[in-house]
Motif scaffolding. Structure first.
Motif, PDB file in Angstrom:
ATOM      1  N   UNK A  14      -4.638  -5.592  -5.786  1.00 55.08           N
ATOM      2  CA  UNK A  14      -5.760  -6.004  -4.946  1.00 55.08           C
ATOM      3  C   UNK A  14      -5.679  -7.504  -4.655  1.00 55.08           C
ATOM      4  N   UNK A  15      -5.408  -8.292  -5.686  1.00 56.97           N
ATOM      5  CA  UNK A  15      -5.274  -9.728  -5.487  1.00 56.97           C
ATOM      6  C   UNK A  15      -4.164 -10.070  -4.518  1.00 56.97           C
ATOM      7  N   UNK A  16      -3.032  -9.364  -4.635  1.00 57.35           N
ATOM      8  CA  UNK A  16      -1.905  -9.621  -3.738  1.00 57.35           C
ATOM      9  C   UNK A  16      -2.257  -9.260  -2.297  1.00 57.35           C
ATOM     10  N   UNK A  17      -2.948  -8.134  -2.104  1.00 56.59           N
ATOM     11  CA  UNK A  17      -3.335  -7.728  -0.756  1.00 56.59           C
ATOM     12  C   UNK A  17      -4.300  -8.730  -0.135  1.00 56.59           C
ATOM     13  N   UNK A  18      -5.299  -9.159  -0.910  1.00 57.42           N
ATOM     14  CA  UNK A  18      -6.263 -10.135  -0.399  1.00 57.42           C
ATOM     15  C   UNK A  18      -5.564 -11.456  -0.092  1.00 57.42           C
ATOM     16  N   UNK A  19      -4.709 -11.895  -1.015  1.00 59.68           N
ATOM     17  CA  UNK A  19      -3.989 -13.140  -0.798  1.00 59.68           C
ATOM     18  C   UNK A  19      -3.098 -13.088   0.430  1.00 59.68           C
ATOM     19  N   UNK A  20      -2.448 -11.947   0.632  1.00 63.94           N
ATOM     20  CA  UNK A  20      -1.591 -11.805   1.801  1.00 63.94           C
ATOM     21  C   UNK A  20      -2.359 -11.878   3.105  1.00 63.94           C
ATOM     22  N   UNK A  21      -3.515 -11.215   3.153  1.00 63.49           N
ATOM     23  CA  UNK A  21      -4.315 -11.233   4.384  1.00 63.49           C
ATOM     24  C   UNK A  21      -4.906 -12.616   4.643  1.00 63.49           C
ATOM     25  N   UNK A  29       0.825  -1.210   0.000  1.00 61.36           N
ATOM     26  CA  UNK A  29       0.000   0.000   0.000  1.00 61.36           C
ATOM     27  C   UNK A  29       0.858   1.258   0.000  1.00 61.36           C
ATOM     28  N   UNK A  30       2.020   1.189   0.657  1.00 61.43           N
ATOM     29  CA  UNK A  30       2.924   2.337   0.661  1.00 61.43           C
ATOM     30  C   UNK A  30       3.418   2.637  -0.750  1.00 61.43           C
ATOM     31  N   UNK A  31       3.694   1.590  -1.517  1.00 56.97           N
ATOM     32  CA  UNK A  31       4.211   1.805  -2.863  1.00 56.97           C
ATOM     33  C   UNK A  31       3.100   2.214  -3.833  1.00 56.97           C
ATOM     34  N   UNK A  32       1.856   2.084  -3.426  1.00 60.05           N
ATOM     35  CA  UNK A  32       0.741   2.612  -4.210  1.00 60.05           C
ATOM     36  C   UNK A  32       0.467   4.060  -3.828  1.00 60.05           C
ATOM     37  N   UNK A  33       0.467   4.344  -2.525  1.00 54.01           N
ATOM     38  CA  UNK A  33       0.140   5.694  -2.053  1.00 54.01           C
ATOM     39  C   UNK A  33       1.294   6.667  -2.241  1.00 54.01           C
ATOM     40  N   UNK A  34       2.545   6.173  -2.237  1.00 50.42           N
ATOM     41  CA  UNK A  34       3.695   7.064  -2.388  1.00 50.42           C
ATOM     42  C   UNK A  34       3.659   7.872  -3.671  1.00 50.42           C
ATOM     43  N   UNK A  35       3.532   7.229  -4.849  1.00 47.50           N
ATOM     44  CA  UNK A  35       3.442   8.006  -6.088  1.00 47.50           C
ATOM     45  C   UNK A  35       2.242   8.943  -6.130  1.00 47.50           C
ATOM     46  N   UNK A  78     -11.419 -11.051 -18.775  1.00 47.29           N
ATOM     47  CA  UNK A  78     -10.726 -12.295 -18.452  1.00 47.29           C
ATOM     48  C   UNK A  78      -9.298 -12.028 -18.008  1.00 47.29           C
ATOM     49  N   UNK A  79      -8.653 -11.049 -18.642  1.00 46.58           N
ATOM     50  CA  UNK A  79      -7.283 -10.694 -18.251  1.00 46.58           C
ATOM     51  C   UNK A  79      -7.243 -10.173 -16.820  1.00 46.58           C
ATOM     52  N   UNK A  80      -8.176  -9.292 -16.476  1.00 50.22           N
ATOM     53  CA  UNK A  80      -8.231  -8.758 -15.118  1.00 50.22           C
ATOM     54  C   UNK A  80      -8.399  -9.888 -14.108  1.00 50.22           C
ATOM     55  N   UNK A  81      -9.284 -10.823 -14.415  1.00 49.91           N
ATOM     56  CA  UNK A  81      -9.522 -11.944 -13.510  1.00 49.91           C
ATOM     57  C   UNK A  81      -8.269 -12.812 -13.348  1.00 49.91           C
ATOM     58  N   UNK A  82      -7.602 -13.113 -14.463  1.00 47.64           N
ATOM     59  CA  UNK A  82      -6.412 -13.967 -14.405  1.00 47.64           C
ATOM     60  C   UNK A  82      -5.280 -13.280 -13.648  1.00 47.64           C
ATOM     61  N   UNK A  83      -5.103 -11.989 -13.904  1.00 46.39           N
ATOM     62  CA  UNK A  83      -4.034 -11.252 -13.214  1.00 46.39           C
ATOM     63  C   UNK A  83      -4.341 -11.141 -11.728  1.00 46.39           C
ATOM     64  N   UNK A  84      -5.608 -10.925 -11.383  1.00 46.41           N
ATOM     65  CA  UNK A  84      -5.972 -10.873  -9.971  1.00 46.41           C
ATOM     66  C   UNK A  84      -5.704 -12.215  -9.290  1.00 46.41           C
ATOM     67  N   UNK A  85      -5.997 -13.301  -9.983  1.00 50.13           N
ATOM     68  CA  UNK A  85      -5.714 -14.633  -9.427  1.00 50.13           C
ATOM     69  C   UNK A  85      -4.221 -14.833  -9.214  1.00 50.13           C
ATOM     70  N   UNK A  86      -3.408 -14.331 -10.151  1.00 45.11           N
ATOM     71  CA  UNK A  86      -1.959 -14.405  -9.967  1.00 45.11           C
ATOM     72  C   UNK A  86      -1.542 -13.614  -8.732  1.00 45.11           C
ATOM     73  N   UNK A  87      -2.175 -12.453  -8.545  1.00 42.11           N
ATOM     74  CA  UNK A  87      -1.857 -11.637  -7.371  1.00 42.11           C
ATOM     75  C   UNK A  87      -2.163 -12.334  -6.064  1.00 42.11           C
ATOM     76  N   UNK A  88      -3.175 -13.209  -6.068  1.00 41.27           N
ATOM     77  CA  UNK A  88      -3.525 -13.929  -4.841  1.00 41.27           C
ATOM     78  C   UNK A  88      -2.364 -14.768  -4.306  1.00 41.27           C
ATOM     79  N   UNK A  89      -1.434 -15.137  -5.182  1.00 47.12           N
ATOM     80  CA  UNK A  89      -0.310 -15.968  -4.771  1.00 47.12           C
ATOM     81  C   UNK A  89       0.970 -15.157  -4.529  1.00 47.12           C
TER      82      UNK A  89
END
Length: 431
Positions: A271-278, A158-164, A315-326
């Motif tokens: 978003x996927x990475x944040x959800x996956x991390x939590x 989140x810091x690297x999103x809010x910083x820019x 479909x791309x958004x869904x696949x990329x979000x799934x990748x972020x989950x991991x």
């Protein structure tokens, strides 16, 4: 320093004495890393009028920061955060201020800019690895430590999103050099508050631990082999994730989609990475960390390969979000394995090796994928990016067993509880 807690939850992690103060201070300092890149790039571009020069200076700044990270971490391990981290942060902040000053003067020598940026990068304080070492000291329970690392990773993202975004607000009303100065202030203030926390004082320098007996696996091959799996996986995930940026741009270009499309897809990855991390931090895993890490790495790879077959944007958004989950679970688990693979006096540098691997992988991934996109079909490029993470899942996980047995007689029972074996026998402490 550690406190037994009845409920292994995120709230329980933050209820540990001094945890909120220490974590908040570290996040203030680490916000500097989210603001400095964009602010410095804009300052250099305006000062030199050349994207090539600005890119070269930024590359030097990033290279010295990334590749000297293990050495800086070793200084923290050897001398402790107060004696090593604070001088490092103050020198880094001072050099950023010098960079801001020279960028205000058009016509400054390119050599001056490059040398100053290189020196500043070389002094970047390892706040992230040190904070993770503090978490390990505060939380000997591995399940609580898993939660702490998860919330730490999500907060950092989140810091690297809010910083820019913060820098964007600054340049709308002022010069970008103000953003560079802000980065200097953030790292100085945050580090000062961090090192003066009682929780940070719990980190014992490796040199001081010599009197207590030999540190197991200190600098030995067993310790190095134990770090191989998490470092390789961290680097591979860095390669795969950095490739997504350019691949999504190419995907949008092929289909005539606007630039806003790219932002939405990359946001889905975050978003996927944040959800996956939590979620990863909240699960009471029954399997050991070294068994989970290949699963997470393979998940990143397979989802990215599937993204290359996406027929449309949805479909791309869904696949990329799934990748972020991991993604976040893979990195969090890599940090956990690095922590349990070394003696307590070497935790900062172990985490720094994983940090270095991620950053080096991201740099290499961007460069290699940039060449592939011009030569290969886009689905093949997505598959190649995913194959890197999937291949890392095949790296065997070595335990620090032999080194640990060599020093077992010299360890106290409290030290043993902080370094459980990443085997099936440790699964009860993780559940």
């Amino acid at each position: 320093m550690s406190t037994p807690l009845p409920r292994p939850s995120y709230a329980a992690v933050l209820r540990v004495p001094h945890a909120r103060r220490t974590f908040s201070a570290a996040l203030v300092g680490r916000l500097s890393y989210g603001t400095v890149s964009l602010a410095l790039m804009l300052s250099l571009t305006r000062s030199t009028g050349s994207y090539a020069v600005a890119g070269l200076v930024m590359a030097l700044f990033g290279a010295t920061s990334v590749f000297l990270s293990p050495y800086r971490a070793s200084l923290v391990d050897r001398h402790g955060p107060r004696r090593a981290l604070l001088p490092m942060a103050l020198l880094y902040a001072a050099l950023l201020c010098v960079l801001a000053a020279v960028c205000r003067r058009p016509g400054t020598s390119e050599a001056v800019l490059a040398v100053t940026a290189g020196l500043a990068g070389a002094c970047t304080p390892p706040l992230g690895p040190t904070m993770r070492a503090v978490w390990a000291e505060l939380l000997p329970d591995r399940l609580l430590l898993q939660r702490a690392y998860s919330v730490d990773g999500v907060a950092e993202e989140l810091l690297f999103v809010s910083g820019p975004l913060l820098v964007g607000g600054i340049v709308a009303v002022a010069s970008p050099v103000v953003g560079v100065v802000l980065s200097a202030v953030l790292v100085a203030v945050g580090t000062l508050a961090f090192v003066t926390s009682p929780a940070t004082a719990a980190l014992r320098p490796a040199g001081r631990a010599k009197s207590d007996g030999p540190a197991p696996g200190r600098g030995g091959p067993g310790q190095g082999r134990a770090l191989l799996q998490p470092v390789v996986v961290a680097a591979a995930v860095g390669v795969s994730v950095s490739a997504v940026d350019l691949l999504v741009v190419a995907f949008a270009g092929e289909r005539g989609l606007g630039d806003g499309t790219v932002a939405w897809v990359l946001a889905a990855l975050s978003v996927g990475s944040a959800v996956g991390g939590l979620v990863n931090g909240a699960v009471a895993w029954s399997s050991p960390t070294r068994a989970r890490l290949p699963f997470f790495a393979a998940g990143v790879g397979l989802c990215l390969a599937a993204a290359g077959l996406a027929p449309g944007l949805g479909t791309l958004v869904l696949a990329v979000m799934c990748a972020g989950l991991f993604v976040a679970p893979a990195l969090t688990t890599a940090y956990l394995i690095a922590d349990e693979s070394v003696a307590p006096g070497f935790r900062v540098r172990a985490g720094a090796w994983c940090n270095t691997a991620v950053n080096a992988g991201m740099s290499a991934g961007a460069a290699v994928v940039g060449l592939l996109v011009e030569r290969l079909p886009l689905p093949v490029c997505f598959a190649a990016a995913g194959a890197v993470a999937a291949a890392a899942a095949l790296v065997p996980g070595y335990r620090r067993g032999s080194a640990r047995r060599a020093g077992k007689g010299a360890q106290s029972s409290s030290e043993s509880s902080e370094l459980p074996e990443p085997s099936s026998s440790a699964s009860s402490s993780e559940s």
